[in-house]
Design an enzyme around this catalytic site. Structure first.
Site, short mmCIF file in Angstrom:
data_model
loop_
_atom_site.label_atom_id
_atom_site.label_comp_id
_atom_site.label_asym_id
_atom_site.label_seq_id
_atom_site.Cartn_x
_atom_site.Cartn_y
_atom_site.Cartn_z
N ARG A 75 0.84 -1.21 0.00
CA ARG A 75 0.00 0.00 0.00
C ARG A 75 0.86 1.25 0.00
O ARG A 75 2.01 1.23 0.38
CB ARG A 75 -0.87 0.02 1.26
CG ARG A 75 -2.28 -0.44 1.04
CD ARG A 75 -3.04 -0.31 2.34
NE ARG A 75 -3.70 0.98 2.47
CZ ARG A 75 -3.50 1.83 3.47
NH1 ARG A 75 -2.65 1.56 4.41
NH2 ARG A 75 -4.17 2.96 3.52
N LYS A 146 4.08 -7.76 12.01
CA LYS A 146 3.32 -7.88 10.77
C LYS A 146 3.55 -9.24 10.12
O LYS A 146 4.69 -9.67 9.92
CB LYS A 146 3.69 -6.75 9.81
CG LYS A 146 2.88 -6.79 8.52
CD LYS A 146 2.88 -5.48 7.78
CE LYS A 146 2.24 -5.63 6.41
NZ LYS A 146 2.03 -4.37 5.72
N ARG A 278 -0.04 4.36 12.89
CA ARG A 278 1.02 3.86 13.75
C ARG A 278 0.51 3.72 15.17
O ARG A 278 -0.18 4.61 15.69
CB ARG A 278 2.21 4.83 13.76
CG ARG A 278 3.21 4.52 12.68
CD ARG A 278 4.38 5.45 12.77
NE ARG A 278 4.01 6.82 12.52
CZ ARG A 278 4.42 7.87 13.24
NH1 ARG A 278 5.20 7.68 14.29
NH2 ARG A 278 4.07 9.08 12.93
C1 BTN Z 1 0.80 -4.04 2.26
O1 BTN Z 1 1.01 -4.57 3.35
O2 BTN Z 1 1.09 -2.86 2.05
C2 BTN Z 1 0.16 -4.86 1.17
C3 BTN Z 1 1.07 -5.94 0.68
C4 BTN Z 1 0.45 -6.70 -0.47
C5 BTN Z 1 1.44 -7.63 -1.14
C6 BTN Z 1 0.78 -8.50 -2.17
S1 BTN Z 1 1.83 -9.82 -2.68
C7 BTN Z 1 0.73 -10.21 -3.98
C8 BTN Z 1 0.25 -8.91 -4.55
N1 BTN Z 1 1.17 -8.42 -5.56
C9 BTN Z 1 1.78 -7.30 -5.18
O3 BTN Z 1 2.64 -6.69 -5.84
N2 BTN Z 1 1.33 -6.92 -3.98
C10 BTN Z 1 0.34 -7.84 -3.46
#
Ligand code: BTN
Length: 291
Positions: A75, A146, A278
Protein backbone atom coordinates in the site's frame (compact mmCIF):
# COMPACT_ATOMS: atom_id res chain seq x y z
CA UNK A 1 24.15 -16.51 -34.12
CA UNK A 2 21.06 -16.45 -31.92
CA UNK A 3 21.64 -16.61 -28.18
CA UNK A 4 20.71 -20.04 -26.78
CA UNK A 5 17.13 -20.00 -25.50
CA UNK A 6 16.56 -20.73 -21.83
CA UNK A 7 13.23 -22.20 -20.83
CA UNK A 8 11.24 -20.04 -18.41
CA UNK A 9 11.47 -21.37 -14.85
CA UNK A 10 8.62 -23.72 -14.02
CA UNK A 11 6.81 -23.51 -10.70
CA UNK A 12 6.85 -26.37 -8.24
CA UNK A 13 3.95 -28.82 -8.76
CA UNK A 14 3.00 -28.67 -5.05
CA UNK A 15 0.61 -25.78 -5.74
CA UNK A 16 -2.07 -28.16 -6.99
CA UNK A 17 -3.55 -25.74 -9.53
CA UNK A 18 -6.29 -28.19 -10.54
CA UNK A 19 -7.46 -28.69 -6.93
CA UNK A 20 -7.49 -24.92 -6.46
CA UNK A 21 -9.55 -24.55 -9.60
CA UNK A 22 -12.01 -27.24 -8.45
CA UNK A 23 -12.58 -25.28 -5.23
CA UNK A 24 -12.87 -21.90 -6.88
CA UNK A 25 -14.93 -22.66 -9.97
CA UNK A 26 -18.25 -23.12 -8.11
CA UNK A 27 -17.78 -19.73 -6.41
CA UNK A 28 -16.26 -17.82 -9.33
CA UNK A 29 -17.48 -19.51 -12.55
CA UNK A 30 -15.08 -19.19 -15.47
CA UNK A 31 -12.04 -18.65 -13.25
CA UNK A 32 -8.54 -19.47 -14.45
CA UNK A 33 -5.74 -20.54 -12.11
CA UNK A 34 -2.14 -19.80 -12.98
CA UNK A 35 1.06 -20.35 -11.02
CA UNK A 36 4.24 -18.59 -12.14
CA UNK A 37 7.76 -19.20 -10.90
CA UNK A 38 8.30 -15.44 -10.95
CA UNK A 39 6.74 -12.19 -12.07
CA UNK A 40 7.24 -8.53 -11.20
CA UNK A 41 3.98 -8.31 -9.24
CA UNK A 42 0.86 -10.45 -9.45
CA UNK A 43 -1.30 -7.33 -8.97
CA UNK A 44 0.50 -5.41 -11.73
CA UNK A 45 0.27 -8.41 -14.06
CA UNK A 46 -3.49 -8.84 -13.62
CA UNK A 47 -4.16 -5.09 -13.90
CA UNK A 48 -2.13 -4.97 -17.13
CA UNK A 49 -4.03 -7.93 -18.55
CA UNK A 50 -7.34 -6.25 -17.75
CA UNK A 51 -6.24 -2.95 -19.30
CA UNK A 52 -4.45 -4.19 -22.39
CA UNK A 53 -5.40 -7.85 -22.76
CA UNK A 54 -7.09 -9.04 -25.90
CA UNK A 55 -8.00 -12.58 -24.88
CA UNK A 56 -11.42 -13.33 -23.36
CA UNK A 57 -9.49 -14.94 -20.48
CA UNK A 58 -8.00 -11.53 -19.63
CA UNK A 59 -11.41 -10.45 -18.33
CA UNK A 60 -12.43 -13.69 -16.66
CA UNK A 61 -11.81 -14.13 -12.93
CA UNK A 62 -8.24 -15.25 -12.34
CA UNK A 63 -6.11 -16.53 -9.49
CA UNK A 64 -2.48 -15.68 -10.20
CA UNK A 65 0.13 -17.08 -7.82
CA UNK A 66 3.84 -16.26 -7.94
CA UNK A 67 6.57 -18.20 -6.19
CA UNK A 68 8.60 -15.01 -6.34
CA UNK A 69 7.80 -11.39 -7.14
CA UNK A 70 10.64 -9.28 -8.48
CA UNK A 71 8.86 -6.02 -7.71
CA UNK A 72 6.05 -6.75 -5.26
CA UNK A 73 4.05 -3.70 -4.23
CA UNK A 74 2.45 -2.73 -0.94
CA UNK A 75 0.00 0.00 0.00
CA UNK A 76 0.88 3.67 -0.33
CA UNK A 77 3.44 2.99 -3.06
CA UNK A 78 5.72 0.99 -0.79
CA UNK A 79 7.61 -2.03 -2.09
CA UNK A 80 6.69 -5.48 -0.78
CA UNK A 81 9.89 -7.48 -0.61
CA UNK A 82 9.96 -11.22 -0.08
CA UNK A 83 12.58 -13.92 -0.51
CA UNK A 84 11.95 -16.59 -3.19
CA UNK A 85 9.79 -19.29 -1.62
CA UNK A 86 9.58 -17.44 1.70
CA UNK A 87 6.10 -16.01 1.34
CA UNK A 88 2.71 -16.66 -0.18
CA UNK A 89 2.08 -14.04 -2.86
CA UNK A 90 -1.00 -14.11 -5.03
CA UNK A 91 -3.75 -12.00 -6.53
CA UNK A 92 -7.37 -12.82 -7.20
CA UNK A 93 -8.99 -10.73 -9.92
CA UNK A 94 -12.72 -10.59 -10.56
CA UNK A 95 -15.51 -8.25 -11.59
CA UNK A 96 -17.43 -6.83 -8.61
CA UNK A 97 -20.42 -4.56 -8.15
CA UNK A 98 -20.96 -4.02 -4.41
CA UNK A 99 -23.23 -1.17 -3.20
CA UNK A 100 -20.16 0.45 -1.59
CA UNK A 101 -16.47 -0.31 -1.44
CA UNK A 102 -15.71 0.84 2.11
CA UNK A 103 -14.31 -1.94 4.26
CA UNK A 104 -13.46 -4.40 1.47
CA UNK A 105 -9.89 -4.80 2.77
CA UNK A 106 -11.30 -5.52 6.25
CA UNK A 107 -13.61 -8.20 4.87
CA UNK A 108 -10.65 -9.73 3.03
CA UNK A 109 -8.40 -9.55 6.09
CA UNK A 110 -11.10 -11.13 8.25
CA UNK A 111 -11.60 -13.99 5.81
CA UNK A 112 -7.85 -14.64 5.61
CA UNK A 113 -7.35 -14.49 9.38
CA UNK A 114 -10.35 -16.76 10.10
CA UNK A 115 -9.09 -19.31 7.58
CA UNK A 116 -5.51 -19.37 8.89
CA UNK A 117 -6.46 -19.08 12.56
CA UNK A 118 -10.01 -20.43 12.98
CA UNK A 119 -11.90 -18.81 15.85
CA UNK A 120 -11.72 -21.10 18.87
CA UNK A 121 -13.85 -20.37 21.94
CA UNK A 122 -11.53 -19.79 24.82
CA UNK A 123 -8.23 -19.77 22.93
CA UNK A 124 -6.78 -16.33 22.19
CA UNK A 125 -6.49 -15.38 18.51
CA UNK A 126 -3.02 -15.74 17.03
CA UNK A 127 -3.75 -13.39 14.12
CA UNK A 128 -4.99 -9.84 14.53
CA UNK A 129 -6.01 -7.30 11.90
CA UNK A 130 -4.42 -3.88 11.93
CA UNK A 131 -6.77 -1.48 10.15
CA UNK A 132 -6.99 -1.11 7.22
CA UNK A 133 -5.09 -3.95 5.55
CA UNK A 134 -2.51 -5.72 7.71
CA UNK A 135 -2.47 -9.15 9.29
CA UNK A 136 -0.42 -9.29 12.48
CA UNK A 137 0.91 -12.23 14.42
CA UNK A 138 -0.10 -11.56 18.01
CA UNK A 139 1.99 -12.25 21.07
CA UNK A 140 0.74 -13.05 24.56
CA UNK A 141 1.35 -9.48 25.78
CA UNK A 142 -1.02 -7.91 23.28
CA UNK A 143 1.76 -6.82 20.92
CA UNK A 144 2.63 -8.32 17.60
CA UNK A 145 4.52 -8.27 14.33
CA UNK A 146 3.32 -7.88 10.77
CA UNK A 147 2.46 -11.21 9.15
CA UNK A 148 0.98 -10.06 5.87
CA UNK A 149 -0.89 -7.44 3.95
CA UNK A 150 -3.61 -6.87 1.39
CA UNK A 151 -3.40 -4.57 -1.62
CA UNK A 152 -6.70 -4.00 -3.41
CA UNK A 153 -6.68 -2.19 -6.74
CA UNK A 154 -9.44 -1.56 -9.26
CA UNK A 155 -9.51 -0.87 -12.96
CA UNK A 156 -12.18 0.70 -15.15
CA UNK A 157 -15.06 2.98 -14.30
CA UNK A 158 -17.93 0.82 -15.54
CA UNK A 159 -19.92 -1.40 -13.22
CA UNK A 160 -19.02 -4.13 -12.43
CA UNK A 161 -15.49 -2.89 -11.77
CA UNK A 162 -12.45 -5.06 -12.23
CA UNK A 163 -10.95 -5.71 -8.82
CA UNK A 164 -7.53 -7.18 -8.07
CA UNK A 165 -7.12 -8.42 -4.51
CA UNK A 166 -3.42 -8.94 -3.79
CA UNK A 167 -2.36 -10.92 -0.75
CA UNK A 168 1.13 -11.33 0.68
CA UNK A 169 1.71 -13.53 3.74
CA UNK A 170 5.11 -14.32 5.26
CA UNK A 171 5.58 -18.07 5.60
CA UNK A 172 9.22 -18.78 6.46
CA UNK A 173 11.37 -17.13 9.11
CA UNK A 174 14.06 -14.79 7.89
CA UNK A 175 16.77 -12.55 9.23
CA UNK A 176 15.24 -9.12 9.48
CA UNK A 177 16.83 -5.75 9.61
CA UNK A 178 14.92 -3.66 12.14
CA UNK A 179 15.41 -0.57 10.02
CA UNK A 180 13.67 -2.26 7.10
CA UNK A 181 10.84 -3.99 8.96
CA UNK A 182 9.54 -1.20 11.14
CA UNK A 183 6.51 -3.27 12.20
CA UNK A 184 8.53 -6.40 12.91
CA UNK A 185 8.36 -9.65 10.97
CA UNK A 186 6.00 -12.50 11.78
CA UNK A 187 5.52 -15.66 9.72
CA UNK A 188 3.15 -18.63 9.52
CA UNK A 189 5.84 -21.08 10.70
CA UNK A 190 5.46 -19.48 14.14
CA UNK A 191 1.87 -20.73 14.27
CA UNK A 192 2.36 -23.97 12.36
CA UNK A 193 5.86 -25.46 12.10
CA UNK A 194 4.82 -27.28 8.91
CA UNK A 195 3.36 -24.25 7.12
CA UNK A 196 4.16 -23.91 3.42
CA UNK A 197 3.01 -21.35 0.89
CA UNK A 198 1.00 -23.89 -1.18
CA UNK A 199 -0.73 -25.24 1.95
CA UNK A 200 -1.57 -21.71 3.12
CA UNK A 201 -3.01 -20.88 -0.29
CA UNK A 202 -5.14 -24.03 -0.26
CA UNK A 203 -6.46 -22.95 3.17
CA UNK A 204 -7.36 -19.37 2.31
CA UNK A 205 -8.36 -19.32 -1.32
CA UNK A 206 -11.94 -20.59 -1.16
CA UNK A 207 -12.87 -18.64 2.00
CA UNK A 208 -11.44 -15.54 0.31
CA UNK A 209 -13.51 -16.06 -2.84
CA UNK A 210 -16.65 -16.64 -0.77
CA UNK A 211 -15.93 -13.53 1.29
CA UNK A 212 -15.67 -11.41 -1.86
CA UNK A 213 -19.04 -12.68 -3.06
CA UNK A 214 -20.58 -12.10 0.39
CA UNK A 215 -19.18 -8.56 0.53
CA UNK A 216 -20.60 -7.87 -2.92
CA UNK A 217 -24.06 -9.02 -1.79
CA UNK A 218 -24.22 -7.72 1.79
CA UNK A 219 -21.30 -5.34 2.33
CA UNK A 220 -19.20 -5.22 5.49
CA UNK A 221 -21.98 -6.08 7.97
CA UNK A 222 -21.51 -9.90 7.90
CA UNK A 223 -17.82 -9.42 8.78
CA UNK A 224 -18.15 -6.74 11.45
CA UNK A 225 -18.27 -8.97 14.55
CA UNK A 226 -15.46 -11.19 13.33
CA UNK A 227 -13.32 -8.16 12.50
CA UNK A 228 -14.01 -6.69 15.95
CA UNK A 229 -12.70 -9.89 17.56
CA UNK A 230 -9.38 -9.38 15.76
CA UNK A 231 -9.21 -5.57 15.82
CA UNK A 232 -5.61 -4.87 16.87
CA UNK A 233 -6.10 -1.13 17.27
CA UNK A 234 -9.22 -0.95 19.45
CA UNK A 235 -8.53 0.86 22.70
CA UNK A 236 -5.01 1.84 21.65
CA UNK A 237 -3.52 5.24 20.99
CA UNK A 238 -2.72 5.60 17.32
CA UNK A 239 -1.45 8.30 15.01
CA UNK A 240 -2.61 8.60 11.42
CA UNK A 241 -0.55 9.91 8.53
CA UNK A 242 -1.88 11.99 5.67
CA UNK A 243 -3.11 15.52 5.29
CA UNK A 244 -5.19 15.43 8.46
CA UNK A 245 -2.82 13.49 10.69
CA UNK A 246 -4.47 12.85 14.04
CA UNK A 247 -3.69 11.13 17.32
CA UNK A 248 -6.43 9.44 19.30
CA UNK A 249 -7.70 6.23 20.81
CA UNK A 250 -9.04 3.77 18.24
CA UNK A 251 -12.67 2.88 18.83
CA UNK A 252 -13.57 0.31 16.18
CA UNK A 253 -14.97 0.93 12.71
CA UNK A 254 -18.20 2.28 11.28
CA UNK A 255 -20.47 0.53 8.77
CA UNK A 256 -18.28 1.75 5.88
CA UNK A 257 -15.09 0.43 7.42
CA UNK A 258 -13.78 3.86 8.47
CA UNK A 259 -11.72 3.92 11.66
CA UNK A 260 -13.27 5.77 14.61
CA UNK A 261 -10.73 7.77 16.60
CA UNK A 262 -11.45 9.41 19.95
CA UNK A 263 -9.32 12.56 19.75
CA UNK A 264 -8.94 15.45 22.18
CA UNK A 265 -11.35 17.49 20.02
CA UNK A 266 -13.96 14.74 19.64
CA UNK A 267 -14.64 11.68 17.54
CA UNK A 268 -12.95 11.56 14.14
CA UNK A 269 -13.65 9.23 11.28
CA UNK A 270 -10.63 8.12 9.24
CA UNK A 271 -11.19 6.45 5.90
CA UNK A 272 -8.46 4.23 4.60
CA UNK A 273 -7.58 5.95 1.27
CA UNK A 274 -4.08 7.29 1.71
CA UNK A 275 -3.69 6.87 5.43
CA UNK A 276 -1.35 4.72 7.45
CA UNK A 277 -1.72 4.17 11.17
CA UNK A 278 1.02 3.86 13.75
CA UNK A 279 0.54 2.43 17.21
CA UNK A 280 2.04 4.43 20.06
CA UNK A 281 5.72 3.43 20.22
CA UNK A 282 5.83 2.15 16.63
CA UNK A 283 8.35 3.89 14.38
CA UNK A 284 7.29 5.55 11.15
CA UNK A 285 7.83 3.18 8.22
CA UNK A 286 11.12 4.14 6.59
CA UNK A 287 11.04 4.99 2.89
CA UNK A 288 11.38 1.86 0.75
CA UNK A 289 10.16 -0.54 3.40
CA UNK A 290 7.05 -2.65 3.18
CA UNK A 291 6.42 -4.66 6.25
C1 BTN B 1 0.80 -4.04 2.26
O1 BTN B 1 1.01 -4.57 3.35
O2 BTN B 1 1.09 -2.86 2.05
C2 BTN B 1 0.16 -4.86 1.17
C3 BTN B 1 1.07 -5.94 0.68
C4 BTN B 1 0.45 -6.70 -0.47
C5 BTN B 1 1.44 -7.63 -1.14
C6 BTN B 1 0.78 -8.50 -2.17
S1 BTN B 1 1.83 -9.82 -2.68
C7 BTN B 1 0.73 -10.21 -3.98
C8 BTN B 1 0.25 -8.91 -4.55
N1 BTN B 1 1.17 -8.42 -5.56
C9 BTN B 1 1.78 -7.30 -5.18
O3 BTN B 1 2.64 -6.69 -5.84
N2 BTN B 1 1.33 -6.92 -3.98
C10 BTN B 1 0.34 -7.84 -3.46
Amino acid sequence: MDAPRTAPPTPHPAWGARELWLRLAPVLPGIGVEVLAEVDSTNSELLARARHGRRAADLAPCLLVAEHQRAGRGRLGRPWRTLPGGALTFSLALPMAPRGWGGLSLAVGTALADALDPPDDGAPSRIGIKWPNDLWLLDARGGGRKLGGVLIETSGAVVPRWVVVGVGINVLPRQVDATEFSTGYGCLREIDPHATAPAALATVVEPLARALRLFEADGLAPFAARFAARDLLRGRTVTTSGAEGATGVADGIDEDGALSLRCADGLRRVSSGEVSVRLAGERATPAGSAC
